[in-house]
Motif scaffolding. Sequence first.
Motif, short mmCIF file in Angstrom:
data_model
loop_
_atom_site.label_atom_id
_atom_site.label_comp_id
_atom_site.label_asym_id
_atom_site.label_seq_id
_atom_site.Cartn_x
_atom_site.Cartn_y
_atom_site.Cartn_z
N THR A 66 -92.81 -48.22 -88.65
CA THR A 66 -93.00 -47.32 -89.80
C THR A 66 -94.23 -47.69 -90.64
OG1 THR A 66 -91.88 -46.29 -91.67
CG2 THR A 66 -91.41 -48.61 -91.31
N THR A 67 -94.55 -49.00 -90.71
CA THR A 67 -95.71 -49.43 -91.51
C THR A 67 -97.04 -49.07 -90.86
OG1 THR A 67 -95.76 -51.61 -90.47
CG2 THR A 67 -94.41 -51.40 -92.46
N ASN A 68 -97.03 -48.70 -89.59
CA ASN A 68 -98.27 -48.32 -88.89
C ASN A 68 -98.77 -46.93 -89.33
OD1 ASN A 68 -96.93 -49.52 -85.74
ND2 ASN A 68 -98.02 -50.67 -87.30
N GLN A 70 -99.34 -45.39 -91.96
CA GLN A 70 -100.27 -45.25 -93.08
C GLN A 70 -101.72 -45.13 -92.60
OE1 GLN A 70 -102.06 -48.29 -93.51
NE2 GLN A 70 -102.66 -48.47 -95.66
N ARG A 71 -102.00 -45.54 -91.35
CA ARG A 71 -103.39 -45.50 -90.86
C ARG A 71 -103.52 -45.19 -89.37
NH1 ARG A 71 -101.09 -50.02 -91.16
NH2 ARG A 71 -101.34 -51.69 -89.67
N HIS A 77 -94.03 -39.69 -87.30
CA HIS A 77 -92.82 -40.33 -87.83
C HIS A 77 -91.70 -40.34 -86.79
CE1 HIS A 77 -90.04 -41.70 -90.91
NE2 HIS A 77 -89.18 -40.80 -90.46
N GLY A 193 -106.07 -47.23 -95.50
CA GLY A 193 -105.98 -46.50 -94.23
C GLY A 193 -107.29 -45.88 -93.78
#
Length: 256
Positions: A66-68, A70-71, A77, A193
């Motif tokens: 999930t943290t990927n 952003q960029r 999702h 990002g």
Amino acid sequence: MLTPPEISRYSRNILLDEVKRKGQETLKSSCVTVIGAGGLGSPVLYYLAAAGVGKITVLDSDTIDTTNLQRQILFKHSEIGLSKATLAKQRIQELNPFIEIESVSIRLNEENADLFLKDNDLVLEGSDNFETKFLTNDICCKLGVPLLIAGILRFDGSVLGVRPGIDPCYRCIYETLPPSNAIPSCSEAGVIGGMAGIIGSIQATEAVKFLLGLVTKDSPGVFGSILQLDAKSMDFHKVSLLRRSDCKSCSHLQYE
Ligand SMILES: [Zn+2]
């Protein structure tokens, strides 16, 4: 060599004097490997595929977190937990069905690096760790394969190009792997990002120029230099690199 649908698809390339039909055919016959399908790999893969680079291999052992998102704009999702390499292949094949794409869900290591890096016209390194950057540099220098290495952290980014035998290499600058706690990673220190978009796009543009033969002695771009961006001030600095005569990676090469 180009089919009518390809000529239409690449018309904005072909219109350029620096490309024309012949340059587009050169891109079609080019073979590159992209190390890392993350923040940098996302724009790199999109632009190389869109430009018509004929054979692209992408290496990444990670799954989407999930943290990927952003960029890492290759992913959605709904794809959290799935293989980055597999999804990257699917996404860029959807963008351009006229090229060949191979995905490998594996991390580059000492044992497999020769196999994956040989026989490439260019390697693009955009991983998130120094081990992979040093390893890619060392093996590319050994095999004589040109490479572009890029990195981003916080508001900073950099790109450098190495043509083994012509330019100083990554190890000429940094010599040895920094201790594991010396430099934080994006997961520790954060990153804007958009830096992935800017730096990855520069890497992709330099790659296309290189494949087209537009990287010359008079106009070497980032080959032989490191281009650094401080996005807080939006200042770009390009610094020429010097060869290290005792470099472990490239001192065996005869330099022009
Ligand atoms: Zn070197």
